[in-house]
Design a protein around this motif. Structure first.
Motif, PDB file in Angstrom:
ATOM      1  N   LEU A 119      53.639   6.750  72.188  1.00  0.00           N
ATOM      2  CA  LEU A 119      53.144   5.309  71.734  1.00  0.00           C
ATOM      3  C   LEU A 119      51.633   5.284  72.495  1.00  0.00           C
ATOM      4  CD1 LEU A 119      56.389   3.209  72.032  1.00  0.00           C
ATOM      5  CD2 LEU A 119      54.778   4.036  69.816  1.00  0.00           C
TER       6      LEU A 119
ATOM      7  N   MET B  85      54.134  -0.983  66.401  1.00  0.00           N
ATOM      8  CA  MET B  85      53.838   0.332  65.837  1.00  0.00           C
ATOM      9  C   MET B  85      53.318  -0.009  64.291  1.00  0.00           C
ATOM     10  SD  MET B  85      56.830   3.100  66.624  1.00  0.00           S
ATOM     11  CE  MET B  85      58.345   2.141  66.644  1.00  0.00           C
TER      12      MET B  85
ATOM     13  N   TYR C  17      51.359   2.978  62.763  1.00  0.00           N
ATOM     14  CA  TYR C  17      51.791   4.207  63.417  1.00  0.00           C
ATOM     15  C   TYR C  17      52.312   5.388  62.458  1.00  0.00           C
ATOM     16  CZ  TYR C  17      53.832   6.734  67.264  1.00  0.00           C
ATOM     17  OH  TYR C  17      54.249   7.555  68.375  1.00  0.00           O
TER      18      TYR C  17
ATOM     19  N   ALA D  28      49.848  -1.141  64.070  1.00  0.00           N
ATOM     20  CA  ALA D  28      48.969  -0.128  64.459  1.00  0.00           C
ATOM     21  C   ALA D  28      48.937   0.832  63.357  1.00  0.00           C
ATOM     22  CB  ALA D  28      49.172   0.639  65.985  1.00  0.00           C
TER      23      ALA D  28
ATOM     24  N   GLU E 180      58.513  -2.788  70.027  1.00  0.00           N
ATOM     25  CA  GLU E 180      58.171  -1.541  69.740  1.00  0.00           C
ATOM     26  C   GLU E 180      57.771  -1.288  68.286  1.00  0.00           C
ATOM     27  OE1 GLU E 180      60.014   1.937  71.031  1.00  0.00           O
ATOM     28  OE2 GLU E 180      59.531   1.489  73.105  1.00  0.00           O
TER      29      GLU E 180
ATOM     30  N   LYS F   7      49.220   6.718  72.186  1.00  0.00           N
ATOM     31  CA  LYS F   7      48.230   7.103  71.062  1.00  0.00           C
ATOM     32  C   LYS F   7      47.832   5.752  70.284  1.00  0.00           C
ATOM     33  CE  LYS F   7      49.789  11.659  70.252  1.00  0.00           C
ATOM     34  NZ  LYS F   7      50.913  12.371  69.708  1.00  0.00           N
ATOM     35  N   LEU F   8      48.759   4.675  70.439  1.00  0.00           N
ATOM     36  CA  LEU F   8      48.363   3.263  69.999  1.00  0.00           C
ATOM     37  C   LEU F   8      47.280   2.632  70.455  1.00  0.00           C
ATOM     38  CD1 LEU F   8      52.077   1.494  69.598  1.00  0.00           C
ATOM     39  CD2 LEU F   8      50.730   2.249  67.810  1.00  0.00           C
TER      40      LEU F   8
END
Ligand SMILES: [Fe+2]
Ligand SMILES: [Fe+2]
Length: 130
Positions: free
Chosen positions: A125, A66, A71, A69, A62, A127-128
């Motif tokens: 997540l 993140m 994040y 991306a 994860e 939204k990634l």
């Protein structure tokens, strides 16, 4: 019926994350099913080690996603992963010959932590993908 059931609200839409969440839930169910009067301390420790290793691998996955991306809530999310791992290490260190007293709520605790983390942090997540 399983002790912990998969819920749609855990779904991130990221295949590897969702698969690992299902694997973690399955392990918690295995742990819950294994906690009876015949279970030895060694058996509990073996399952807990497996949970811990899967947690480490899953969180690394994860966190890499993140970071790739960029994040925005990365730091906050990673902090919660570290808290979960700290709590898990504490539990593992507390397993003694009297493990039944110290771990009676173990599966319940694990379910609550994971469910909260899945809902509060992991569900965002998706939204990634956008
Ligand atoms: Fe997760
Ligand atoms: Fe997470």
């Amino acid at each position: 019926m399983n002790f912990v059931e998969w819920k749609q609200e855990y779904c991130t839409g990221i295949a590897s994350v969702d698969r690992e969440h299902r694997d973690l839930i399955e392990l918690i169910n295995t742990l819950h099913a294994s906690l009876d009067h015949d279970t030895t301390q060694d058996q509990v420790v073996t399952v807990l080690n497996e949970v811990y290793e899967q947690m480490v691998a899953h969180f690394a996955n994860e966190e890499a996603l993140m970071q790739d991306a960029m994040y925005p809530a990365f730091a906050e999310h990673k902090l919660d992963h570290e808290t979960l791992l700290d709590d898990m290490r504490e539990i593992m260190n507390s397993i003694t010959e009297e493990w039944r007293d110290s771990t009676s709520d173990l599966a319940v605790d694990l379910d609550r932590w994971f469910s909260d983390h899945f809902r509060v942090h992991d569900a965002k997540l998706h939204k990634l993908l956008k």
